[in-house]
Design an enzyme around this catalytic site. Structure first.
Site, mmCIF file in Angstrom:
data_model
loop_
_atom_site.group_PDB
_atom_site.id
_atom_site.type_symbol
_atom_site.label_atom_id
_atom_site.label_comp_id
_atom_site.label_asym_id
_atom_site.label_seq_id
_atom_site.Cartn_x
_atom_site.Cartn_y
_atom_site.Cartn_z
ATOM 1 N N SER A 9 71.078 -7.145 -40.862
ATOM 2 C CA SER A 9 69.972 -6.679 -40.995
ATOM 3 C C SER A 9 68.925 -6.757 -39.600
ATOM 4 O O SER A 9 67.746 -6.528 -39.934
ATOM 5 C CB SER A 9 69.156 -7.121 -42.295
ATOM 6 O OG SER A 9 69.645 -6.832 -43.394
ATOM 7 N N CYS A 10 69.487 -7.293 -38.844
ATOM 8 C CA CYS A 10 68.816 -7.507 -37.593
ATOM 9 C C CYS A 10 68.531 -6.053 -36.650
ATOM 10 O O CYS A 10 69.057 -5.207 -36.990
ATOM 11 C CB CYS A 10 69.376 -8.399 -36.546
ATOM 12 S SG CYS A 10 70.291 -9.826 -37.539
ATOM 13 N N THR A 11 67.572 -6.251 -35.829
ATOM 14 C CA THR A 11 67.193 -5.149 -34.640
ATOM 15 C C THR A 11 67.142 -5.613 -33.494
ATOM 16 O O THR A 11 66.554 -6.660 -33.264
ATOM 17 C CB THR A 11 66.087 -4.427 -35.385
ATOM 18 O OG1 THR A 11 65.957 -3.957 -36.638
ATOM 19 C CG2 THR A 11 65.818 -3.186 -34.414
#
Length: 472
Positions: A9-11
């Site tokens: 779920s990283c950005t």
């Protein structure tokens, strides 16, 4: 072995040195836990005597001997350690950075040709295996690439490396292959949880690197989906175009590019969003904080906004999500004394509710308020205090927004002032204790964060559902 932990779920945003406000390279990423989970984090310094010489993974059966000459480096590992190290982001004593990882997508054609390796490496391991041993961003790509080729990986990931001059972005392909591109100096990169690189030149090793047999791999398994075969697009070959991507991934790239290139009109569901763009103006640390806090402000997709419908407000996954564990901006500044060139800006918790705090990285310890996170909820550390503020402020976000904005502006201004003051002292020939400066910054932030929590709690208590306007 138990099911592997995945933090998909990283950005990520990467900023080249000619696109940044101060000529620096900036690598930034939110580390987000999987849905329904929250991961306490801490920031520490790993000294050579604390670095393992034989490494064993917790998430897989992977193990390997490590060199006997590690450098000191910063790290943001899991505070509890039960699932492994998960060092995530750091700067070593050569002022080289690593951010690992951005979980990315793949496709069945790739996995059918080069399956994932259950006994390989993953996000848990990568920073520990690579960062202490590299003296340039390019060296980081080559070291991680060699480990991937030898041992394989059980997941698809993107990894950033930077130094004063360059930023490199590596993406894994199947179990053993990889591809990497140098970020253009005048550009920024937006990378949500999908395969990102959209252009590659096999005959330009100065700016593009890959596993040795990648060209043959592509040809053998018919992975090049372009017609001319002159402009190879790795995203077509190795990535995905799923319905989920249009709701979970592409909108995050779109909203970052909408802020940094407002003159470009794009579709948030488009699979053709560029991996890198030249911004309409130079990018600041505050810009990076803003885009990584995004919840689609001033659009119909903002869950806190007045525009849109109940459906549109939930259709896209925000960047500034509830389950962010930590966010690091790895900021390598040019023309500075070596001991202060590298700054690690750190935040814990959900990004719309927190601030970024700068620390000098050429130190032996990190202040307890940031390093001493434990399992039980407490206001004695930055992680849990931020979590409390977010949970209290979320139900009435618009009511608390001014207090949150003031806290952010004042604390980041103090951070910049600290950096300027230390540089001036060094230029004047004075001796500066960087650990003491970090501690003073920590003490200031602790006081301001406690004041914010006091205010948020008071206001939230007055907004409770069971309030009543009359009293004796």
């Amino acid at each position: 072995m138990d099911k592997k932990i995945q933090r998909f779920s990283c950005t990520t945003i990467l900023v080249g040195k000619k696109a940044s406000y101060d000529g620096s390279t900036m690598v930034a990423r939110t580390e987000d836990s999987q849905n329904g989970d929250f991961t306490p984090k801490k920031m520490i310094v790993v000294k050579p005597e604390d670095q393992p010489r034989h490494y064993r993974s917790v998430q897989s059966s992977f193990e390997m001997d490590l060199p006997d000459n590690p450098m000191t480096y910063t790290s943001v590992p899991d505070a509890l350690g039960k699932d492994g190290i998960w060092a995530e982001a750091g700067v070593n004593e050569a002022n080289v950075t690593m951010s690992a990882t951005e979980t990315i997508t793949t496709n069945s054609r790739v996995l059918g040709a080069d399956p994932l390796v259950a006994s390989g490496i993953g996000e848990e391991d990568m920073v520990t295996l690579v960062l202490p041993y590299i003296r340039s961003a390019r060296e980081g790509v080559l070291r991680l690439g060699a480990i991937l080729e030898d041992y394989g990986t059980y997941e698809s990931n993107g990894v950033a490396f930077s130094d004063e001059h360059d930023i490199w972005w590596l993406e894994t392909i199947g179990g053993h292959h990889w591809i990497a591109r140098r970020v253009p100096d005048d550009a920024y990169v937006t990378n949500p949880n999908q395969f990102g690189i959209d252009h590659f030149e096999f005959n330009n090793p100065e700016d593009y690197l890959c596993s040795a047999d990648l060209k043959d791999f592509i040809d053998t398994y018919h992975l090049d989906l372009t017609y001319s075969h002159e402009h190879f697009n790795p995203r077509y070959a190795f990535g995905s175009q799923r319905d989920k991507d249009r709701h979970y991934n592409t909108p995050r790239a779109w909203i970052m590019q909408k802020f940094l290139n407002p003159e470009i009109v794009q579709d948030p569901r488009s699979f053709a969003l560029a991996w890198c763009q030249k911004p309409y103006r130079k990018i600041t640390v505050e810009d990076v904080k803003y885009v990584l806090s995004s919840h689609y402000q001033d659009t119909g997709y903002d869950p806190y906004g007045s525009e849109g419908t109940p459906v549109s407000k939930k259709v896209f996954r925000p960047i500034g999500i509830n389950r962010t564990s930590q966010t690091a901006i790895l900021h390598i500044r040019p023309n500075k004394p070596q001991e202060i060139a590298a700054i690690q800006w750190i935040a814990y918790g959900s990004m719309p509710f927190n601030t970024m705090v700068p620390f000098f990285t050429q130190v032996k310890t990190i202040p307890d308020y940031f390093a001493n996170t434990y399992e039980n909820v407490s206001t004695d550390n930055f992680y849990w205090t931020n979590r409390l503020i977010a949970a209290l402020a979320d139900p009435h976000y618009n009511h608390h927004e001014t207090d949150l904005d003031n806290y952010l502006e004042e604390t980041m201004a103090k951070g910049h002032a600290m950096l300027h003051a230390v540089e001036a002292q060094l230029l004047a020939g004075e001796t500066v204790d960087l650990e003491e400066e970090n501690q003073k910054m920590s003490d200031y932030v602790q006081g301001e964060t406690q004041t914010l929590l006091n205010k948020i709690l008071f206001d939230a208590s007055n907004l409770m559902t069971n309030r009543f306007s009359l009293s004796d």
